[in-house]
Design an enzyme around this catalytic site. Structure first.
Site, PDB file in Angstrom:
ATOM      1  N   ARG A 182      25.728 -79.318 -49.811  1.00 43.51           N
ATOM      2  CA  ARG A 182      24.429 -79.933 -49.540  1.00 43.51           C
ATOM      3  C   ARG A 182      23.866 -80.631 -50.777  1.00 43.51           C
ATOM      4  NH1 ARG A 182      21.131 -75.574 -45.690  1.00 43.51           N
ATOM      5  NH2 ARG A 182      22.232 -76.081 -43.783  1.00 43.51           N
ATOM      6  N   GLY A 206      27.089 -73.563 -38.737  1.00 42.29           N
ATOM      7  CA  GLY A 206      27.479 -72.704 -39.871  1.00 42.29           C
ATOM      8  C   GLY A 206      28.906 -72.179 -39.810  1.00 42.29           C
ATOM      9  N   GLY A 263      21.499 -74.904 -37.561  1.00 42.37           N
ATOM     10  CA  GLY A 263      20.553 -74.941 -36.441  1.00 42.37           C
ATOM     11  C   GLY A 263      20.214 -76.355 -35.986  1.00 42.37           C
TER      12      GLY A 263
HETATM   13  C1  3PG Z   1      19.361 -74.044 -42.706  1.00 40.01           C
HETATM   14  O1  3PG Z   1      20.018 -73.694 -43.669  1.00 40.01           O
HETATM   15  O2  3PG Z   1      19.668 -73.761 -41.536  1.00 40.01           O
HETATM   16  C2  3PG Z   1      18.167 -74.902 -42.955  1.00 40.01           C
HETATM   17  O3  3PG Z   1      17.953 -75.066 -44.307  1.00 40.01           O
HETATM   18  C3  3PG Z   1      16.940 -74.350 -42.268  1.00 40.01           C
HETATM   19  O4  3PG Z   1      16.627 -73.097 -42.782  1.00 40.01           O
HETATM   20  P1  3PG Z   1      15.823 -72.072 -41.885  1.00 40.01           P
HETATM   21  O5  3PG Z   1      16.736 -71.683 -40.762  1.00 40.01           O
HETATM   22  O6  3PG Z   1      15.461 -70.922 -42.770  1.00 40.01           O
HETATM   23  O7  3PG Z   1      14.593 -72.783 -41.361  1.00 40.01           O
HETATM   24 MG    MG Z   2      19.102 -71.751 -40.199  1.00 37.40          MG
END
Ligand code: 3PG
Ligand code: MG
Length: 406
Positions: A37, A355, A378
């Site tokens: 990232r 992920g 997400g």
């Molecule tokens: C992630 O890594 O999914 C994003 O940075 C969002 O983070 P969060 O799920 O804590 O809002």
């Molecule tokens: Mg997340």
């Protein structure tokens, strides 16, 4: 023309640019374990710096409980960020107020500052207009390069871009272009590979995808639920038995929408999920009562490989087996290698995200070989559900008139 404003529409020369990044990277003992990232931010920062902008990077990190907490400080990210962008970065102890203002004031054209974790203020997650105005004071224009956080309607993502001239950064644009190429105007046939543990967490995604793609191969434990819904005895496999009715509805929907569904025909089974247990390959109607399905079998791999040979576009989310534990990573790896090979030959446009998916592709050694691997978890999933992402909506070309910051 995309439906969102791009960097080339902004006048950034000599301006203070508030750059929303997603520096929510995995950190172990203060060391970044995956810098993807951070590295992908570099082109935007170079473009801004090259135009003499003064760059103020903002991000969240982890999920602090709305107050300063050293465990969630962005300070350890200054050094990796500086390295990735090839210029030293300064750090502000707070993302708003006097410390931030002083630091930004001192920036010269082309210089970069990183602000402390936005989530140290409750106003960030509350999408509080007052907090957004406090951030807006630090910049003249706003650039969003945090596609992976675009599903959060938080102040730095949703409210702030409505206060300043705003546009997508190069990374955000690349993500959106890759996703559009995969589902909005794809070369057909389109194949979706969907895996992961649960049907229940991916219902919206499955429903949306079924209406978009020509074929969908399903693996992972979620396939067990669909097999069970069809009357297959899945033994002791992970399975959401209470989702059987929903599973049948999904399969009916696929028939109705002419989406060809590929479910496992055979499986690798073992008595338990542990490294190197005794495994067997069985036809899907021969799963032993005490067995667990932990990966797709060779016939299923061959079927997916054949579907890949026909496909011009691939969208992939979710591993096809219990890939964290060898040897149950082999089905995912075999399919990943094939997708990579066809992509390299120029026969396939392949987009993957989420992920676990990225981890599985990295484990198979092909994370760089697909057309585009999203850094989003997400946000990628919500996009696959066909939902409007607040961070993208805020950059829409047809956005309401900007408010004047006070
Ligand atoms: C992630 O890594 O999914 C994003 O940075 C969002 O983070 P969060 O799920 O804590 O809002
Ligand atoms: Mg997340």
């Amino acid at each position: 023309m995309p439906g969102y404003r791009t960097l080339d529409t902004l006048d950034i020369r000599g301006k203070r640019v508030l750059l929303r990044a997603d520096l929510n990277v995995p950190l172990k003992d203060g060391v970044v374990t995956d810098a993807t990232r951070i590295e992908r931010l570099a082109p935007t920062i170079e473009a801004l710096a090259g135009n003499g902008a003064r760059i103020v990077v903002m991000s969240h990190f982890g999920r602090p409980k709305g107050g300063p907490d050293p465990a969630f400080s962005l300070r350890p990210l200054v050094e990796p960020l500086s390295r990735a962008i090839g210029r030293p970065g300064a750090f502000a102890e707070d993302c708003i107020g006097a410390p931030a203002a002083r630091l930004v004031e001192a920036l010269r054209p082309g210089e970069v500052a990183l602000l402390e974790n936005l989530r140290f203020h409750k106003g960030e997650e509350a999408n509080d207009p007052g907090f957004a105005r406090a951030l807006a004071k630090l910049g003249d224009v706003y650039v969003d390069d945090a596609f992976s956080a675009a599903h959060r309607a938080h102040a730095s993502i949703a409210a702030l871009p409505r206060l300043l001239p705003a546009a997508a950064g190069l990374l955000m644009q690349a993500e959106l272009e890759a996703l559009a190429a995969a589902l909005e105007r794809p070369a057909r046939p389109v194949l979706a590979l969907i895996g992961g543990a649960k049907v229940s967490t991916k219902l919206d995604l499955l429903r949306f995808i079924i209406g978009k793609v020509d074929a969908m191969a399903i693996g992972g434990a979620m396939a067990n639920t669909l097999l069970f819904a069809q009357g297959v005895d899945v033994g002791r496999s992970l399975c959401e038995r209470d989702m059987a009715e929903e599973g049948r509805r999904l399969l009916d929907l696929a028939v109705e929408r002419r989406c060809h569904v590929i479910l496992p025909e055979d499986a690798v089974v073992a008595p338990a999920l542990k490294p190197s247990p005794e495994t067997r390959i069985v036809a899907i109607d021969q799963v032993p009562a005490e067995g667990m399905i932990l990966d797709i079998g060779p016939r299923t791999i061959a079927r997916i490989v054949a579907a890949l040979a026909e496909a011009k576009t691939l969208v992939w989310n979710g591993p096809l087996g219990a890939f964290e534990t060898a040897p149950f990573d082999q089905g995912t790896a075999a399919v990943a290698r094939e997708a990579a090979a066809r992509t390299r030959e120029g026969r396939l446009l392949s987009v993957a995200g989420g992920g676990d998916t990225v981890a599985a592709l990295a484990k198979a050694g092909v994370a760089d070989a697909l057309s585009y691997v999203s850094t989003a978890g997400g946000a990628f999933l919500e996009w696959l559900e066909g939902r409007e992402l607040p961070g993208v909506a805020a950059l829409a070309t047809a956005a309401p008139e900007q408010e004047t910051p006070r």
